[in-house]
Write a protein that holds these residues in place. Structure first.
Motif, PDB file in Angstrom:
ATOM      1  N   LEU A  90      -1.805  28.478  27.654  1.00  0.00           N
ATOM      2  CA  LEU A  90      -1.783  27.505  26.563  1.00  0.00           C
ATOM      3  C   LEU A  90      -0.731  26.421  26.764  1.00  0.00           C
ATOM      4  O   LEU A  90      -0.682  25.462  26.001  1.00  0.00           O
ATOM      5  CB  LEU A  90      -1.527  28.213  25.226  1.00  0.00           C
ATOM      6  N   ALA A  91       0.128  26.588  27.754  1.00  0.00           N
ATOM      7  CA  ALA A  91       1.173  25.589  28.001  1.00  0.00           C
ATOM      8  C   ALA A  91       0.539  24.325  28.573  1.00  0.00           C
ATOM      9  O   ALA A  91      -0.226  24.375  29.530  1.00  0.00           O
ATOM     10  CB  ALA A  91       2.220  26.147  28.951  1.00  0.00           C
ATOM     11  N   GLU A  92       0.876  23.201  27.972  1.00  0.00           N
ATOM     12  CA  GLU A  92       0.351  21.912  28.412  1.00  0.00           C
ATOM     13  C   GLU A  92       1.243  20.832  27.839  1.00  0.00           C
ATOM     14  O   GLU A  92       1.748  20.973  26.713  1.00  0.00           O
ATOM     15  CB  GLU A  92      -1.087  21.741  27.918  1.00  0.00           C
ATOM     16  N   PRO A  93       1.515  19.751  28.576  1.00  0.00           N
ATOM     17  CA  PRO A  93       2.472  18.751  28.107  1.00  0.00           C
ATOM     18  C   PRO A  93       2.185  18.215  26.716  1.00  0.00           C
ATOM     19  O   PRO A  93       3.103  17.997  25.929  1.00  0.00           O
ATOM     20  CB  PRO A  93       2.354  17.644  29.165  1.00  0.00           C
ATOM     21  N   GLY A  94       0.916  18.019  26.382  1.00  0.00           N
ATOM     22  CA  GLY A  94       0.597  17.487  25.062  1.00  0.00           C
ATOM     23  C   GLY A  94       0.770  18.506  23.958  1.00  0.00           C
ATOM     24  O   GLY A  94       1.250  18.182  22.863  1.00  0.00           O
ATOM     25  N   ILE A  95       0.422  19.758  24.223  1.00  0.00           N
ATOM     26  CA  ILE A  95       0.435  20.766  23.175  1.00  0.00           C
ATOM     27  C   ILE A  95       1.847  21.181  22.799  1.00  0.00           C
ATOM     28  O   ILE A  95       2.141  21.435  21.620  1.00  0.00           O
ATOM     29  CB  ILE A  95      -0.395  21.993  23.625  1.00  0.00           C
ATOM     30  N   ILE A  96       2.761  21.233  23.743  1.00  0.00           N
ATOM     31  CA  ILE A  96       4.126  21.647  23.409  1.00  0.00           C
ATOM     32  C   ILE A  96       5.036  20.450  23.104  1.00  0.00           C
ATOM     33  O   ILE A  96       6.246  20.588  23.020  1.00  0.00           O
ATOM     34  CB  ILE A  96       4.753  22.495  24.537  1.00  0.00           C
ATOM     35  N   GLY A  97       4.434  19.273  22.912  1.00  0.00           N
ATOM     36  CA  GLY A  97       5.189  18.147  22.405  1.00  0.00           C
ATOM     37  C   GLY A  97       5.794  17.218  23.432  1.00  0.00           C
ATOM     38  O   GLY A  97       6.437  16.228  23.068  1.00  0.00           O
ATOM     39  N   VAL A  98       5.612  17.495  24.714  1.00  0.00           N
ATOM     40  CA  VAL A  98       6.219  16.655  25.749  1.00  0.00           C
ATOM     41  C   VAL A  98       5.621  15.250  25.718  1.00  0.00           C
ATOM     42  O   VAL A  98       6.343  14.243  25.776  1.00  0.00           O
ATOM     43  CB  VAL A  98       6.039  17.281  27.139  1.00  0.00           C
ATOM     44  N   SER A  99       4.312  15.152  25.600  1.00  0.00           N
ATOM     45  CA  SER A  99       3.664  13.841  25.546  1.00  0.00           C
ATOM     46  C   SER A  99       4.095  13.065  24.307  1.00  0.00           C
ATOM     47  O   SER A  99       4.252  11.839  24.355  1.00  0.00           O
ATOM     48  CB  SER A  99       2.140  14.010  25.560  1.00  0.00           C
ATOM     49  N   ALA A 100       4.282  13.780  23.200  1.00  0.00           N
ATOM     50  CA  ALA A 100       4.714  13.105  21.971  1.00  0.00           C
ATOM     51  C   ALA A 100       6.108  12.521  22.128  1.00  0.00           C
ATOM     52  O   ALA A 100       6.380  11.391  21.700  1.00  0.00           O
ATOM     53  CB  ALA A 100       4.677  14.085  20.803  1.00  0.00           C
ATOM     54  N   GLY A 101       7.014  13.294  22.747  1.00  0.00           N
ATOM     55  CA  GLY A 101       8.350  12.783  22.994  1.00  0.00           C
ATOM     56  C   GLY A 101       8.347  11.591  23.931  1.00  0.00           C
ATOM     57  O   GLY A 101       9.056  10.600  23.709  1.00  0.00           O
ATOM     58  N   ALA A 102       7.536  11.665  24.989  1.00  0.00           N
ATOM     59  CA  ALA A 102       7.426  10.543  25.913  1.00  0.00           C
ATOM     60  C   ALA A 102       6.816   9.324  25.219  1.00  0.00           C
ATOM     61  O   ALA A 102       7.233   8.183  25.467  1.00  0.00           O
ATOM     62  CB  ALA A 102       6.573  10.947  27.118  1.00  0.00           C
ATOM     63  N   SER A 103       5.857   9.559  24.339  1.00  0.00           N
ATOM     64  CA  SER A 103       5.244   8.456  23.595  1.00  0.00           C
ATOM     65  C   SER A 103       6.247   7.770  22.685  1.00  0.00           C
ATOM     66  O   SER A 103       6.258   6.543  22.568  1.00  0.00           O
ATOM     67  CB  SER A 103       4.061   8.979  22.769  1.00  0.00           C
ATOM     68  N   LEU A 104       7.094   8.568  22.028  1.00  0.00           N
ATOM     69  CA  LEU A 104       8.119   7.974  21.166  1.00  0.00           C
ATOM     70  C   LEU A 104       9.080   7.128  21.982  1.00  0.00           C
ATOM     71  O   LEU A 104       9.450   6.017  21.582  1.00  0.00           O
ATOM     72  CB  LEU A 104       8.871   9.078  20.423  1.00  0.00           C
ATOM     73  N   GLY A 105       9.504   7.637  23.143  1.00  0.00           N
ATOM     74  CA  GLY A 105      10.391   6.862  23.991  1.00  0.00           C
ATOM     75  C   GLY A 105       9.763   5.558  24.441  1.00  0.00           C
ATOM     76  O   GLY A 105      10.408   4.492  24.412  1.00  0.00           O
ATOM     77  N   ALA A 106       8.491   5.616  24.842  1.00  0.00           N
ATOM     78  CA  ALA A 106       7.811   4.395  25.276  1.00  0.00           C
ATOM     79  C   ALA A 106       7.607   3.428  24.113  1.00  0.00           C
ATOM     80  O   ALA A 106       7.724   2.204  24.282  1.00  0.00           O
ATOM     81  CB  ALA A 106       6.467   4.757  25.907  1.00  0.00           C
ATOM     82  N   ALA A 107       7.311   3.957  22.920  1.00  0.00           N
ATOM     83  CA  ALA A 107       7.128   3.093  21.751  1.00  0.00           C
ATOM     84  C   ALA A 107       8.422   2.368  21.399  1.00  0.00           C
ATOM     85  O   ALA A 107       8.414   1.192  21.010  1.00  0.00           O
ATOM     86  CB  ALA A 107       6.637   3.915  20.562  1.00  0.00           C
ATOM     87  N   ILE A 108       9.542   3.061  21.522  1.00  0.00           N
ATOM     88  CA  ILE A 108      10.844   2.418  21.286  1.00  0.00           C
ATOM     89  C   ILE A 108      11.034   1.269  22.262  1.00  0.00           C
ATOM     90  O   ILE A 108      11.489   0.171  21.884  1.00  0.00           O
ATOM     91  CB  ILE A 108      11.980   3.451  21.418  1.00  0.00           C
TER      92      ILE A 108
END
Length: 344
Positions: A90-108
């Motif tokens: 079940l581990a995957e970058p999007g599911i454990i929040g890694v993509s969300a964190g990267a998205s926030l950084g890019a949005a900033i």
């Protein structure tokens, strides 16, 4: 059994399919271009009465297709390594929040630095976005790992819950940035947050190709250590594996890969979840075979999803992140049911 098929044969078949799918991707668009004209344009032999075909192929469709394959390959191998690292499907970058964190950084970076770098947009795109996405993904990954790891080892349940919380926080941050953004920034953020390859260019391709090459080399060197880790952390320690060092290295490298893909294509989920499972069905859990096969399968799935996104609502275009979510979310639910069956 599929697992007895030689790796070279699997790779040969999938590379052939990928080539055919790439040519199909180049022919599909608002203007239909035949396979023969596409191949002629790629070799510089465009028909004399249609010089615009070469421009469309080389400046729009070829960069998009190449970037699509590179992004899919990076996400797939990062997902394979993350599943091996945490020893859970079940581990995957999007599911454990890694993509969300990267998205926030890019949005900033998009909102704050676009005005500062308005005279050098390519500099913003090539360096600032990947850097901030990498930092956001790294912080998120380390936080999830810290929350999910205790004296008894790594708890995937805690990791998933931490991923939900971090995704919510990141979503709130992106929502605030949408609120303060200008109209143009708001449109860019909206399209980018759903995943899009429309802004592909050769700078993005060069960046992703360099990152993919580096990740493939390092991940393959760590393949035996990942195989040992599948036996359990204590067993891997007895085999001489430096567990904590390995985890730190792989966590940072997967964050780098996810950060780069987020910066050039937006948030695209579930490629890193689905592809490693398909790879294990074909070649088993050996990471020496799984990683290269996942790279090819990721490129295949991403290219197919992008083609579907372009033809589903033509002449309009779906964000490719929506297509991958439609593929991956049912698969994730299926995995949850399987996990529930094992827990009984």
């Amino acid at each position: 059994m599929l697992r007895t098929v030689p790796t070279t044969l699997i790779l040969t078949v999938f590379i052939t399919l990928l080539f055919a799918l790439a040519i199909s991707s180049i022919t599909i668009g608002p203007m239909r271009i035949s396979w023969m004209d596409s191949l002629a344009a790629l070799t510089g032999e465009t028909h004399s009465n249609a010089p615009h075909i070469g421009m469309i192929i080389h400046q729009i469709r070829l960069p998009r297709t190449l970037l699509c394959m590179l992004v899919g390959a990076i996400l797939a191998i990062c997902g394979a390594v993350m599943q091996g690292l945490f020893r859970n499907p079940l581990a995957e970058p999007g599911i454990i929040g890694v993509s969300a964190g990267a998205s926030l950084g890019a949005a900033i970076a998009i909102v704050i630095f676009s005005q500062l770098d308005f005279n050098a947009p390519s500099l913003l795109s090539l360096f600032t976005l990947p850097l901030f996405a990498f930092l956001g993904g790294t912080v998120t990954t380390l936080l999830v790992y810290r929350l999910g790891t205790g004296r008894m080892g790594t708890s995937v349940t805690v990791m998933l819950l931490a991923g939900v919380a971090i995704s919510a926080i990141s979503g709130a941050g992106i929502g605030y940035l949408n609120f303060i953004a200008s109209d143009q920034m708001l449109r860019d953020l909206s399209l980018w947050s759903m995943g899009s390859l429309a802004g592909a260019n050769y700078s993005h391709i060069g960046l992703c190709a360099a990152v993919l090459s580096a990740l493939m080399i390092i991940f393959l060197r760590k393949a035996m250590a990942l195989n040992a880790l599948l036996l359990g952390e204590s067993e891997a320690k007895h085999l001489g594996i430096a567990i904590q060092s390995l985890k730190r290295q792989l966590i940072l490298l997967t964050a780098l890969g996810v950060g780069v893909t987020v910066s050039v294509a937006g948030s695209i989920g579930f490629i890193g979840l689905v592809v490693p499972h398909l790879g294990r069905m074909l070649c088993g859990p050996d990471h020496r075979r799984l990683i290269p096969i996942s790279a090819i399968l990721g490129a295949l799935l991403m290219t197919a999803a992008d083609i579907f996104a372009r033809v589903a609502v033509a002449p309009a275009e779906l964000p490719v992140g929506i297509v991958t979510a439609l593929i991956g979310a049912p698969f994730f639910i299926y995995l949850l049911f399987k996990q529930r069956g094992h827990m009984r």
